[in-house]
Design an enzyme around this catalytic site. Sequence first.
Site, PDB file in Angstrom:
ATOM      1  N   THR A 154       0.830  -1.211   0.000  1.00  0.00           N
ATOM      2  CA  THR A 154       0.000   0.000   0.000  1.00  0.00           C
ATOM      3  C   THR A 154       0.859   1.253   0.000  1.00  0.00           C
ATOM      4  O   THR A 154       0.613   2.201  -0.759  1.00  0.00           O
ATOM      5  CB  THR A 154      -0.932  -0.002   1.218  1.00  0.00           C
ATOM      6  N   GLN A 189      -5.097  -2.260  -3.091  1.00  0.00           N
ATOM      7  CA  GLN A 189      -5.004  -0.893  -2.595  1.00  0.00           C
ATOM      8  C   GLN A 189      -4.254  -0.059  -3.631  1.00  0.00           C
ATOM      9  O   GLN A 189      -3.223  -0.490  -4.167  1.00  0.00           O
ATOM     10  CB  GLN A 189      -4.261  -0.849  -1.259  1.00  0.00           C
ATOM     11  N   ASP A 233     -12.030   2.640   2.848  1.00  0.00           N
ATOM     12  CA  ASP A 233     -10.953   3.297   3.617  1.00  0.00           C
ATOM     13  C   ASP A 233     -10.253   4.358   2.770  1.00  0.00           C
ATOM     14  O   ASP A 233      -9.022   4.426   2.737  1.00  0.00           O
ATOM     15  CB  ASP A 233      -9.926   2.260   4.089  1.00  0.00           C
ATOM     16  N   ARG A 289     -13.809   3.088  10.129  1.00  0.00           N
ATOM     17  CA  ARG A 289     -13.473   1.792  10.698  1.00  0.00           C
ATOM     18  C   ARG A 289     -12.274   1.982  11.632  1.00  0.00           C
ATOM     19  O   ARG A 289     -11.362   2.767  11.327  1.00  0.00           O
ATOM     20  CB  ARG A 289     -13.120   0.775   9.617  1.00  0.00           C
ATOM     21  N   TRP A 291      -9.202   1.189  12.450  1.00  0.00           N
ATOM     22  CA  TRP A 291      -7.951   0.534  12.081  1.00  0.00           C
ATOM     23  C   TRP A 291      -7.004   0.499  13.281  1.00  0.00           C
ATOM     24  O   TRP A 291      -6.332  -0.491  13.541  1.00  0.00           O
ATOM     25  CB  TRP A 291      -7.323   1.288  10.900  1.00  0.00           C
TER      26      TRP A 291
END
Length: 372
Positions: A154, A189, A233, A289, A291
């Site tokens: 990522t 990603q 995300d 979310r 993380w």
Amino acid sequence: MAMDPCKIMGFHLFITTLFLFLSTSANSLSYSKSFNELKNTEQMYLNWVKNMSSRNRSIFMEAKNKFQPCKTVKVHKNSKLGDFTTVQQALNSIPLFNPCRVVISISPGTYKEKIEIPMTMGYVTLEGSGAAKTIIRWDDTADRIGTNGKPLGTYGSATFAVNAPYFIAKNITFKNKAPPPPAGATGKQAVALRISADTAAFINCKFIGAQDTLYDHKGRHYFKNCHIQGSVDFIFGDGLSLYEGCHLHAKARTYGALTAQKRESMLEETGFSFVNCKVTGSGALYLGRAWGTFSRVVFAYTYMDKIITPRGWYNWGDKQREMTVFFGQFKCSGPGAFYGGRVSWARELTKQEAEPFISLSFIDGHEWLTNI
């Protein structure tokens, strides 16, 4: 996005310390007295978490920006009309250890480049001709093999990456052109921009991608009147960032998530704050979310379209995080802002609770954002 195996588990450390305290005190305290002290100490811990939810100091170094340019260069597709024909060539003309503000003016066009600014090249400003006219794009994904024979990950998938402080971008689109991944796909990603440095500002910019569009990695950042588009995300990382007047647009096919903030300790002062923003798009969208174990995200005075799922937030599959995250709303509007169906561990903030998050002081902006 994989969890960091070295994360700081403040809650576990607290419980361990508490256990040792009670063990060493067993000879002098009755069971009932120990139990009462356990309850009192637990309440002290909860008060600590509450106090840490508001930010009244800074662990960052004092920021001293430089705005007066010592050099200006122009990028143009026609070599006769500019100093350089690519953004990378313009960056290469700047000293590696740059001591003063350099402005790179970029003419209209789509620049197919993958760029990374090294950490010593501070005080760079990129000025486009309008986000609809000046576009920097690439198409890497996390599973693409890099020059070292390993997947980029990522972090390495970013079209544009900034590792140097005091970066400014205005009127530019940063785009990752990788197609939206199919449901359940891994390694897809595709970051449009990664900011891994302190004191960066983005004004009237667009960040376009699908999964993991804007990697707000670390440092203090300011986004004003920006357009950020993605599905899952699509604003993520452990930055301390203020998003003011931004348009957050979801392109989710089914479920998606707007943020994934990675604060890992109650001692960290990081978090994302969205003020006077607008959330629109498609799919069913979580506001965030968790993380990080102590993930922190606040939405204030923000319009939310009906795409926001009633629960609002997701615990990343870990119920323990419900005790430590700070997810809040303050005076938001629109059909997706209704607080009645929210998870019990999210907060409808009072004015006093919201105040630390809704001004430039959240990111120490009075030190480094003047004259931008």
